[in-house]
Design a protein around this motif. Structure first.
Motif, mmCIF file in Angstrom:
data_model
loop_
_atom_site.group_PDB
_atom_site.id
_atom_site.type_symbol
_atom_site.label_atom_id
_atom_site.label_comp_id
_atom_site.label_asym_id
_atom_site.label_seq_id
_atom_site.Cartn_x
_atom_site.Cartn_y
_atom_site.Cartn_z
ATOM 1 N N SER A 34 0.829 -1.210 0.000
ATOM 2 C CA SER A 34 0.000 0.000 0.000
ATOM 3 C C SER A 34 0.860 1.255 0.000
ATOM 4 C CB SER A 34 -0.932 0.000 1.219
ATOM 5 O OG SER A 34 -1.862 -1.061 1.143
ATOM 6 N N ASN A 35 1.944 1.230 0.769
ATOM 7 C CA ASN A 35 2.862 2.370 0.773
ATOM 8 C C ASN A 35 3.493 2.573 -0.601
ATOM 9 O OD1 ASN A 35 2.380 2.832 3.459
ATOM 10 N ND2 ASN A 35 4.242 1.846 4.192
ATOM 11 N N ALA A 36 3.863 1.470 -1.245
ATOM 12 C CA ALA A 36 4.455 1.555 -2.583
ATOM 13 C C ALA A 36 3.444 2.105 -3.584
ATOM 14 C CB ALA A 36 4.938 0.171 -3.023
ATOM 15 N N SER A 37 2.200 1.671 -3.439
ATOM 16 C CA SER A 37 1.139 2.176 -4.311
ATOM 17 C C SER A 37 0.951 3.679 -4.116
ATOM 18 C CB SER A 37 -0.173 1.433 -4.017
ATOM 19 O OG SER A 37 -1.246 1.995 -4.729
ATOM 20 N N ASP A 38 0.993 4.132 -2.864
ATOM 21 C CA ASP A 38 0.862 5.571 -2.581
ATOM 22 C C ASP A 38 1.995 6.358 -3.238
ATOM 23 O OD1 ASP A 38 -1.388 5.051 -1.126
ATOM 24 O OD2 ASP A 38 -0.490 5.407 0.849
ATOM 25 N N ALA A 39 3.206 5.806 -3.163
ATOM 26 C CA ALA A 39 4.354 6.486 -3.766
ATOM 27 C C ALA A 39 4.178 6.615 -5.274
ATOM 28 C CB ALA A 39 5.630 5.712 -3.447
ATOM 29 N N CYS A 40 3.679 5.566 -5.922
ATOM 30 C CA CYS A 40 3.415 5.616 -7.369
ATOM 31 C C CYS A 40 2.310 6.617 -7.676
ATOM 32 C CB CYS A 40 3.038 4.229 -7.887
ATOM 33 S SG CYS A 40 4.388 3.035 -7.848
ATOM 34 N N ASP A 41 1.299 6.639 -6.832
ATOM 35 C CA ASP A 41 0.183 7.560 -7.056
ATOM 36 C C ASP A 41 0.630 9.019 -6.961
ATOM 37 O OD1 ASP A 41 -2.566 7.498 -7.733
ATOM 38 O OD2 ASP A 41 -2.890 5.970 -6.220
ATOM 39 N N LYS A 42 1.506 9.297 -6.010
ATOM 40 C CA LYS A 42 1.967 10.683 -5.837
ATOM 41 C C LYS A 42 2.737 11.167 -7.061
ATOM 42 C CE LYS A 42 2.296 10.082 -0.843
ATOM 43 N NZ LYS A 42 3.227 9.839 0.279
ATOM 44 N N LEU A 43 3.625 10.313 -7.587
ATOM 45 C CA LEU A 43 4.387 10.725 -8.757
ATOM 46 C C LEU A 43 3.502 10.757 -10.005
ATOM 47 C CD1 LEU A 43 7.093 11.682 -9.739
ATOM 48 C CD2 LEU A 43 7.784 9.291 -10.092
ATOM 49 N N SER A 44 2.546 9.842 -10.069
ATOM 50 C CA SER A 44 1.596 9.845 -11.183
ATOM 51 C C SER A 44 0.772 11.129 -11.177
ATOM 52 C CB SER A 44 0.678 8.621 -11.080
ATOM 53 O OG SER A 44 -0.344 8.678 -12.037
ATOM 54 N N TYR A 45 0.387 11.565 -9.982
ATOM 55 C CA TYR A 45 -0.367 12.806 -9.842
ATOM 56 C C TYR A 45 0.477 14.002 -10.269
ATOM 57 C CZ TYR A 45 -2.971 16.593 -7.596
ATOM 58 O OH TYR A 45 -3.651 17.755 -7.350
ATOM 59 N N GLN A 46 1.747 13.987 -9.866
ATOM 60 C CA GLN A 46 2.649 15.088 -10.230
ATOM 61 C C GLN A 46 2.867 15.131 -11.746
ATOM 62 O OE1 GLN A 46 6.033 15.524 -7.667
ATOM 63 N NE2 GLN A 46 7.240 16.649 -9.191
ATOM 64 N N ALA A 47 2.884 13.949 -12.379
ATOM 65 C CA ALA A 47 3.117 13.874 -13.825
ATOM 66 C C ALA A 47 2.019 14.561 -14.624
ATOM 67 C CB ALA A 47 3.242 12.415 -14.260
ATOM 68 N N LEU A 48 0.843 14.738 -14.023
ATOM 69 C CA LEU A 48 -0.272 15.390 -14.731
ATOM 70 C C LEU A 48 0.056 16.850 -15.042
ATOM 71 C CD1 LEU A 48 -3.296 13.981 -12.670
ATOM 72 C CD2 LEU A 48 -2.487 13.210 -14.914
ATOM 73 N N THR A 49 0.881 17.458 -14.193
ATOM 74 C CA THR A 49 1.191 18.886 -14.374
ATOM 75 C C THR A 49 2.681 19.152 -14.580
ATOM 76 O OG1 THR A 49 1.302 19.135 -11.968
ATOM 77 C CG2 THR A 49 -0.808 19.619 -13.021
ATOM 78 N N ASP A 50 3.490 18.106 -14.482
ATOM 79 C CA ASP A 50 4.938 18.276 -14.590
ATOM 80 C C ASP A 50 5.468 17.353 -15.684
ATOM 81 O OD1 ASP A 50 7.657 18.486 -14.316
ATOM 82 O OD2 ASP A 50 7.698 18.171 -12.146
ATOM 83 N N SER A 51 5.745 17.902 -16.844
ATOM 84 C CA SER A 51 6.172 17.090 -17.985
ATOM 85 C C SER A 51 7.548 16.472 -17.768
ATOM 86 C CB SER A 51 6.186 17.936 -19.256
ATOM 87 O OG SER A 51 7.082 19.039 -19.105
ATOM 88 N N SER A 52 8.322 17.026 -16.816
ATOM 89 C CA SER A 52 9.667 16.488 -16.591
ATOM 90 C C SER A 52 9.631 15.091 -15.957
ATOM 91 C CB SER A 52 10.469 17.434 -15.699
ATOM 92 O OG SER A 52 9.929 17.473 -14.384
#
Length: 627
Positions: A34-52
C-alpha cells in the motif's frame, strides 16, 4: 553515521505496533505494498502537471523479490521516493503519514488518486516478521539516494547511497523461526503470491514477481519426457476490480466467473446486483444471490458477511454488519474510500458509515428480489426453495421488526392453485365476504389436504394456505394481518359465522354424551365439544388459541424435556354414525362407550400427527372392538 533514536513515545508505539496493533502477521505485505502504491500515485499525480516526470500512469509498477538464502523480502517501486528529510519525518517519527499530508494538501484533487495510507504506521508492521529493515530510496528531482536502516526500537541510521532511478526498495530481513512461529513461510513465493491476491489484488498498479514454472524440455522424447524449471515475471494482481467497471462493460460470463472464483462456488449465482452510490458515503458494491444454498447454510458454522475493501485493499473478509440476518445468504464485496478505519486498518473506528451502507444494501436486495418475483416467477420459486426459510426467520426475528419489509416476499402453498403463492395473490382472489386468510399446518401439502378440518372449506372452493415448515405458524402469529386481513388457522379456530352458536346447540342437544366422553377421558383432554367443521369424518383434535400442535412438535424436537404441550380439545361430529353408536352405548353399555371414547381420541391424535400415549393399548382396543 551515529544511530538516531526514536522518541520515547515512538519506541512505545513501535512496541505496540509489533505486538498489539495488528492481529495477523501476514498483514505486513499489504501495508508495504500500500505504501508503494501511494508512492506511485503521488508521482503519477505530479506527472499530470509536470512534464519532466516523463512517465504515464501505465509506467508505474511494484516488484517483489525473495532471497531465501539471505532471508530477505524486497518490495520495490518507481514512485516518488524520499529524500533525507522525508526519511526523518516519515520513518523517524512513527505515526507521521506522508500520504495523509498529501491528501490534505491536494484536497478534492486527490479523488482521482488511490492514496491509501492515513496513519503512518503501516510501514512498521514489517517488524512483526522482520528483525532488520533497510530502505533504499531516491526522490524524484533529487541527485542523491538515501539508505535508512533499523532493527526496531533501538533506533535507525540514515546514510547516502546509490540507486538507479527514482523510487524505493524496502528490504526486510525475515526473523529466524522459533518454536511458536514459522517466519520462513513468508520466504516462499507461493505464500507471497497468495497474500497479494488476498489483500492487494485491486491495487491499481501492477505487482510483479519472478515466479518459478515448469516446462517440458525441448527435444525430449514423448515416451520419456524431461522437464525443466524456469522463472518468469508475472503480474500477480488483477488491478481493476470488476465492481469498478460499469454494468454494461461486464458480461454475464465475467460476473459468473468472478463469483465462482471469489467465493469458491461450483454453481453460477442466480442474481447479480451491482451497486454504485455517491453521497454522504461513497461506495461501490457487487452482490450475488447464490444459485444453491451452501451445505452448511442453516447451521451455526455458516458465517455471513460481505468482503469489505477500502480503496481496493481488503479490510475484512466477512463483514457481518453489512447484511441483515434475513439476507445472510447474499455474498459479495463492498468498496468504499470513506470508511473510518482503526489504526491497523483491520477494524472500523465507528459504524456510522457502515450503517448507511448496510441500510442501502438491504433496500437494494429487497428491490431485486421483488423484481425477480414479478418478472421471473419460476426463478423466484427456485430462489425460495433455496432461501425462503431464511426470509421467514427474518419475519419472526427481533419480535417482528422486519415483518412489514419481508411480508410481500413470502410464498406459501395454495390449496386451490396447487403451487406456492404470495399473500397479496391470495388476498386478490378472496371473495368480498371472506374476512380471513385461512391456513392449515402440517408435514406436507398431501397430508394437510387430507385433514378433516379442510373438508368443508374445500367443498366451498375456499383457498387455504398450507404451512409445511416449522417456522410458518410463528410467521402467521407475528404477521397477524396482511392488507388488513387476519391470518386464521382452520385447525385451531372456528372459521364460519355463527359456528360457536351452532356448536353449542348441538352440544346442548347431546349433553349427556359429551359429558360422558369428557369424564371418560379425564385430563387427557381439556374439553370435548360438538364440531361444525367436520363433514365425513367423525372426530378431530384442535388446540384452541395460542400454542398449536405444529408448534408443540417443534418445541418437543428442540427440547424434549420442556413439557410444552398444546391444549387438546376433542371435537365430535354429531352427524356421523360413529357418534350415534357412541351415544347409544352411553346408556346401553357404558363400558363399551368408554372404549369408543378412547378409540375416537386416539384416532384424533393420529390425524393430528401427534404420538399415541399408549400405542399397544390402542391396538388391543381396536382388536377387542372388532370381536
Amino acid at each position: 553515521m551515529a544511530k538516531k533514536q526514536f522518541k520515547a513515545e515512538s519506541k512505545r508505539l513501535l512496541d505496540l505496533m509489533i505486538n498489539s496493533i495488528y492481529t495477523h502477521k501476514e498483514i505486513f505485505l499489504r501495508e508495504i505494498i500500500s505504501n508503494a502504491s501511494d508512492a506511485c500515485d503521488k508521482l503519477s499525480y505530479q506527472a499530470l502537471t509536470d512534464s519532466s516526470v516523463g512517465m504515464d500512469r501505465k509506467d508505474f509498477a511494484i516488484h517483489i523479490s525473495v532471497d531465501k538464502d539471505a532471508r530477505t523480502i524486497t518490495v520495490s517501486d518507481n514512485g516518488i521516493g524520499m529524500d533525507k528529510d522525508d526519511l526523518e519525518n516519515n520513518l523517524g517519527v512513527i505515526a507521521s503519514s506522508g500520504s495523509y499530508k498529501f491528501k490534505q494538501e491536494v484536497g478534492d484533487d486527490a479523488k482521482g488518486t488511490d492514496v491509501i495510507g492515513q496513519f503512518g504506521v503501516g510501514f512498521y508492521s514489517a517488524f512483526m516478521v522482520a528483525d532488520h529493515i533497510t530502505v533504499v530510496t531516491k526522490k524524484f528531482g533529487a541527485d542523491t539516494a538515501w539508505r535508512w536502516e533499523s532493527s526496531g526500537a533501538d533506533g535507525y541510521t540514515i546514510t547516502e547511497c546509490d540507486r538507479d532511478g527514482v523510487g524505493t526498495d524496502i528490504i526486510m530481513h525475515v526473523k529466524p523461526d522459533t518454536d511458536e512461529e514459522n517466519y520462513s513461510e513468508f520466504l516462499e513465493s507461493w505464500r507471497l503470491q497468495e497474500l497479494v491476491r488476498k489483500y492487494s489484488d485491486y491495487i491499481r498498479f501492477p505487482i510483479r514477481m519472478e515466479v518459478s514454472k515448469t516446462r517440458r524440455k525441448e527435444g525430449s522424447p514423448d515416451d520419456k519426457p524431461e522437464y525443466e524449471t524456469y522463472t518468469e515475471e508475472e503480474t500477480l494482481n488483477s488491478m481493476v476490480p470488476i465492481w469498478q467497471r460499469g454494468k454494461s462493460e461486464v458480461t454475464t460470463e465475467e460476473y459468473n466467473k468472478f463469483y465462482r472464483d471469489k467465493f469458491h462456488d461450483y454453481a453460477d449465482p442466480q442474481r447479480v446486483i451491482p451497486v454504485s452510490v455517491e453521497g454522504a458515503v461513497t461506495y461501490k458494491a457487487l452482490l450475488f444471490v447464490p444459485g444453491a444454498a451452501p451445505f452448511d447454510f442453516y447451521t451455526k458454522e455458516f458465517e455471513k458477511g460481505l468482503q469489505l475493501y477500502s480503496g481496493g485493499v481488503l479490510i475484512m473478509d466477512k463483514c457481518a454488519d453489512l447484511l441483515p440476518e434475513h439476507f445472510r445468504f447474499v455474498r459479495g464485496v463492498v468498496d468504499s474510500p470513506d470508511l473510518s478505519l482503526n489504526i491497523s486498518r483491520e477494524l472500523l473506528q465507528h459504524d456510522r458509515q457502515l450503517k448507511v451502507i448496510a441500510s442501502n444494501l438491504e433496500k437494494k436486495i429487497k428491490a431485486d428480489l421483488l423484481k425477480l418475483l414479478q418478472e421471473d416467477r419460476e426463478g423466484y420459486e427456485k430462489f425460495w426453495k433455496n432461501f425462503g426459510r431464511q426470509i421467514k426467520y427474518g419475519v419472526v426475528s427481533e419480535y417482528g421488526a422486519h415483518k412489514d419489509q419481508l411480508s410481500d416476499l413470502l410464498l406459501f402453498y395454495s390449496s386451490t392453485e396447487k403451487k406456492p403463492v404470495t399473500l397479496a395473490e391470495y388476498v386478490s382472489r378472496m371473495p368480498e365476504d371472506q374476512k380471513y386468510i385461512y391456513f392449515a399446518a402440517g408435514e406436507s401439502p398431501d397430508k394437510i389436504d387430507k385433514l378433516p378440518q379442510t373438508e368443508l372449506l374445500k367443498e366451498k372452493g375456499t383457498e387455504i394456505l398450507y404451512f409445511t415448515e416449522e417456522v410458518d405458524e410463528f410467521c402467521a402469529q407475528i404477521l397477524h394481518t396482511f392488507q388488513e386481513k387476519e391470518l386464521r388457522s382452520i385447525l385451531d379456530q372456528e372459521v364460519e359465522e355463527g359456528a360457536k352458536e351452532k356448536a353449542q346447540e348441538a352440544q346442548d342437544a347431546h349433553k349427556a354424551a359429551f359429558d360422558f366422553v369428557k369424564e371418560a377421558l379425564g385430563d387427557q383432554v381439556k374439553e370435548v365439544r360438538a364440531s361444525t367443521r367436520l363433514k365425513s369424518h367423525p372426530v378431530c383434535l384442535t388446540a384452541g388459541e395460542g400454542l398449536s400442535f405444529e408448534m408443540e412438535k417443534y418445541f418437543q424436537a428442540v427440547q424434549p424435556d420442556s413439557g410444552i404441550k398444546a391444549d387438546r380439545i376433542l371435537e365430535l361430529n354429531v352427524e356421523h354414525p360413529a357418534f350415534a353408536a357412541l351415544e347409544s352405548a352411553v346408556t346401553a353399555d357404558p363400558e363399551k362407550a368408554k372404549k369408543y371414547a378412547a378409540l375416537l381420541y386416539n384416532q384424533a391424535l393420529l390425524i393430528a400427527g401427534l404420538p399415541l400415549e399408549d400405542p399397544s393399548g390402542y391396538t388391543d382396543l381396536v382388536c377387542e372392538l372388532m370381536k
